[in-house]
Enzyme design. Structure first.
Site, PDB file in Angstrom:
ATOM      1  CB  ALA A  93     -50.023 -10.161  -2.384  1.00 19.20           C
ATOM      2  CE  LYS A 137     -41.393 -16.763 -11.182  1.00 18.11           C
ATOM      3  NZ  LYS A 137     -41.098 -15.340 -11.035  1.00 18.11           N
TER       4      LYS A 137
HETATM    5  P1  NAP Z   1     -48.975 -13.794 -10.045  1.00 21.81           P
HETATM    6  O1  NAP Z   1     -48.411 -14.714  -9.035  1.00 21.81           O
HETATM    7  O2  NAP Z   1     -49.948 -14.311 -11.042  1.00 21.81           O
HETATM    8  O3  NAP Z   1     -49.640 -12.546  -9.227  1.00 21.81           O
HETATM    9  C1  NAP Z   1     -50.333 -11.528  -9.914  1.00 21.81           C
HETATM   10  C2  NAP Z   1     -50.625 -10.344  -8.991  1.00 21.81           C
HETATM   11  O4  NAP Z   1     -51.237  -9.317  -9.761  1.00 21.81           O
HETATM   12  C3  NAP Z   1     -51.594 -10.673  -7.851  1.00 21.81           C
HETATM   13  O5  NAP Z   1     -51.240  -9.897  -6.736  1.00 21.81           O
HETATM   14  C4  NAP Z   1     -52.952 -10.227  -8.440  1.00 21.81           C
HETATM   15  O6  NAP Z   1     -53.894  -9.862  -7.452  1.00 21.81           O
HETATM   16  C5  NAP Z   1     -52.526  -8.974  -9.179  1.00 21.81           C
HETATM   17  N1  NAP Z   1     -53.446  -8.628 -10.271  1.00 21.81           N
HETATM   18  C6  NAP Z   1     -53.655  -9.305 -11.417  1.00 21.81           C
HETATM   19  N2  NAP Z   1     -54.556  -8.651 -12.192  1.00 21.81           N
HETATM   20  C7  NAP Z   1     -54.923  -7.545 -11.502  1.00 21.81           C
HETATM   21  C8  NAP Z   1     -55.820  -6.470 -11.771  1.00 21.81           C
HETATM   22  N3  NAP Z   1     -56.521  -6.399 -12.912  1.00 21.81           N
HETATM   23  N4  NAP Z   1     -55.943  -5.502 -10.848  1.00 21.81           N
HETATM   24  C9  NAP Z   1     -55.238  -5.563  -9.697  1.00 21.81           C
HETATM   25  N5  NAP Z   1     -54.378  -6.544  -9.377  1.00 21.81           N
HETATM   26  C10 NAP Z   1     -54.227  -7.530 -10.283  1.00 21.81           C
HETATM   27  O7  NAP Z   1     -47.809 -13.118 -10.928  1.00 21.81           O
HETATM   28  P2  NAP Z   1     -46.299 -12.835 -10.466  1.00 21.81           P
HETATM   29  O8  NAP Z   1     -45.437 -14.009 -10.757  1.00 21.81           O
HETATM   30  O9  NAP Z   1     -46.321 -12.285  -9.082  1.00 21.81           O
HETATM   31  O10 NAP Z   1     -45.877 -11.684 -11.508  1.00 21.81           O
HETATM   32  C11 NAP Z   1     -46.381 -10.363 -11.390  1.00 21.81           C
HETATM   33  C12 NAP Z   1     -45.783  -9.488 -12.472  1.00 21.81           C
HETATM   34  O11 NAP Z   1     -44.374  -9.348 -12.269  1.00 21.81           O
HETATM   35  C13 NAP Z   1     -45.954 -10.063 -13.880  1.00 21.81           C
HETATM   36  O12 NAP Z   1     -46.295  -9.018 -14.750  1.00 21.81           O
HETATM   37  C14 NAP Z   1     -44.589 -10.639 -14.211  1.00 21.81           C
HETATM   38  O13 NAP Z   1     -44.314 -10.603 -15.601  1.00 21.81           O
HETATM   39  C15 NAP Z   1     -43.666  -9.653 -13.464  1.00 21.81           C
HETATM   40  N6  NAP Z   1     -42.361 -10.255 -13.113  1.00 21.81           N
HETATM   41  C16 NAP Z   1     -41.245  -9.670 -13.600  1.00 21.81           C
HETATM   42  C17 NAP Z   1     -40.005 -10.180 -13.276  1.00 21.81           C
HETATM   43  C18 NAP Z   1     -38.772  -9.517 -13.817  1.00 21.81           C
HETATM   44  O14 NAP Z   1     -37.709 -10.151 -13.796  1.00 21.81           O
HETATM   45  N7  NAP Z   1     -38.855  -8.272 -14.262  1.00 21.81           N
HETATM   46  C19 NAP Z   1     -39.891 -11.296 -12.425  1.00 21.81           C
HETATM   47  C20 NAP Z   1     -41.067 -11.863 -11.917  1.00 21.81           C
HETATM   48  C21 NAP Z   1     -42.303 -11.333 -12.275  1.00 21.81           C
HETATM   49  P3  NAP Z   1     -54.896 -10.951  -6.777  1.00 21.81           P
HETATM   50  O15 NAP Z   1     -54.079 -11.632  -5.719  1.00 21.81           O
HETATM   51  O16 NAP Z   1     -55.998 -10.128  -6.266  1.00 21.81           O
HETATM   52  O17 NAP Z   1     -55.297 -11.885  -7.897  1.00 21.81           O
END
Ligand code: NAP
Length: 278
Positions: free
Chosen positions: A133, A71
């Site tokens: 974040a 993204k």
């Molecule tokens: P991303 O950019 O990979 O960010 C992942 C986030 O999760 C970071 O803040 C990371 O923290 C944290 N994280 C990962 N593993 C962790 C753990 N074990 N303990 C604590 N924090 C953890 O992913 P994203 O695009 O933001 O997506 C996040 C979630 O939202 C995903 O599950 C995705 O499927 C969902 N989502 C849903 C929609 C929807 O339409 N419903 C749309 C977008 C995203 P660090 O920074 O410390 O690594």
């Protein structure tokens, strides 16, 4: 002379991407609005992203959804960024027109439509806590701040990423950044949004229990066939509502569909179908 019927091509690029429900959603939208289009799953590694996007464009593709982990990095390929994608620093929708690439971000509007229109949650004057974040948080903070909440706190495992986002959005409203274990809780939050991907690994980070009360709306961006770890945590801690992100998924897809086809699908029956199948 033979008439060749061409089908407009769309798809979602990500890595991994096999779990994506976007093809099903866009197929239902296309059937509902009578659009002649197809939508493919495209598994593309970060190294191959530019080549894959350019090839899709060159071969007549009309539009793409972009998902984890592309993204942010896809922004550099875009000729014209929408204001909300530029503010977010992240793109989830590409449209190809007249040899140019237009980039937008529909995550924030998708979340707001679900929260405010479908679920009737109140954002204005609310104390909001966002857990995580990453790319999703960068897409939702701007639209949430436009609703004038009382405060917005971003908490993350890696503090620096939360601080960077707070700094990026500070001109739009009051935003603060913390690690999970030091989240300030002077009173329960009105809205807690889980935007971590911790649940995908079956984990529940140390969220502050005092942040939840029987007035709190808990919303998990993640969604699944079974309740997600965060939605279970929220219920167990007495949240007024605990909802998974199916609605956001369908609403952000509807916004992409509207950008591409100029038609807005009715999301209600599609959301019902997705969650009945869930
Ligand atoms: P991303 O950019 O990979 O960010 C992942 C986030 O999760 C970071 O803040 C990371 O923290 C944290 N994280 C990962 N593993 C962790 C753990 N074990 N303990 C604590 N924090 C953890 O992913 P994203 O695009 O933001 O997506 C996040 C979630 O939202 C995903 O599950 C995705 O499927 C969902 N989502 C849903 C929609 C929807 O339409 N419903 C749309 C977008 C995203 P660090 O920074 O410390 O690594």
């Amino acid at each position: 002379m033979t008439n060749t019927v061409t089908v407009d091509r769309y798809g979602v690029m990500g890595y991994p991407v096999s779990h994506s429900r976007s093809p099903v959603i866009h197929k239902l939208f296309a059937l509902q609005t009578n659009q002649n289009m197809q939508y493919e799953l495209l598994r593309v590694t970060p190294e191959k992203l530019e080549e894959a996007v350019r090839q899709f464009q060159r071969t007549g593709g009309k539009g793409l959804n972009i998902t984890v982990p592309h993204k942010r990095s896809v922004c550099r390929l875009v000729d014209q960024l929408s204001e909300r994608a530029s503010t977010a620093g992240a793109v989830n929708t590409l449209a190809f027109q007249d040899g140019e690439i237009f980039g937008d971000n529909t995550d924030g509007i998708g979340l707001l439509r679900d929260l405010v229109v479908n679920l009737g949650a109140n954002i204005t004057d609310a104390n909001i806590l966002i857990l995580g974040a990453g790319g999703a948080t960068s897409g939702i903070v701007g639209p949430l701040l436009e609703m004038r909440p009382r405060s917005l706190c971003i908490a993350n495992r890696t503090l620096k990423r939360a601080e960077d986002l707070a700094e990026r959005f500070e001109s739009l409203g009051k935003v603060s950044a913390y690690r999970f274990n030091v989240i300030p809780v002077t009173e329960p939050y009105h809205l807690i949004i889980n935007a971590t991907s911790a649940g995908l690994e079956g984990e529940t980070p140390p969220y502050p229990e005092a942040a939840v009360s029987d007035k709190t709306y808990c919303y998990d961006l993640s969604y699944g066939l079974k309740p997600t770890p965060f939605s279970i945590w929220a219920r167990e801690h007495g949240a007024a509502h605990s909802v998974m992100g199916w609605g956001m998924l369908v609403e952000q897809a509807a916004e992409s569909f509207h950008i591409w086809r100029g038609v807005r699908p009715d999301t209600k029956p599609v959301l019902k179908q997705m969650t009945v199948n869930a």
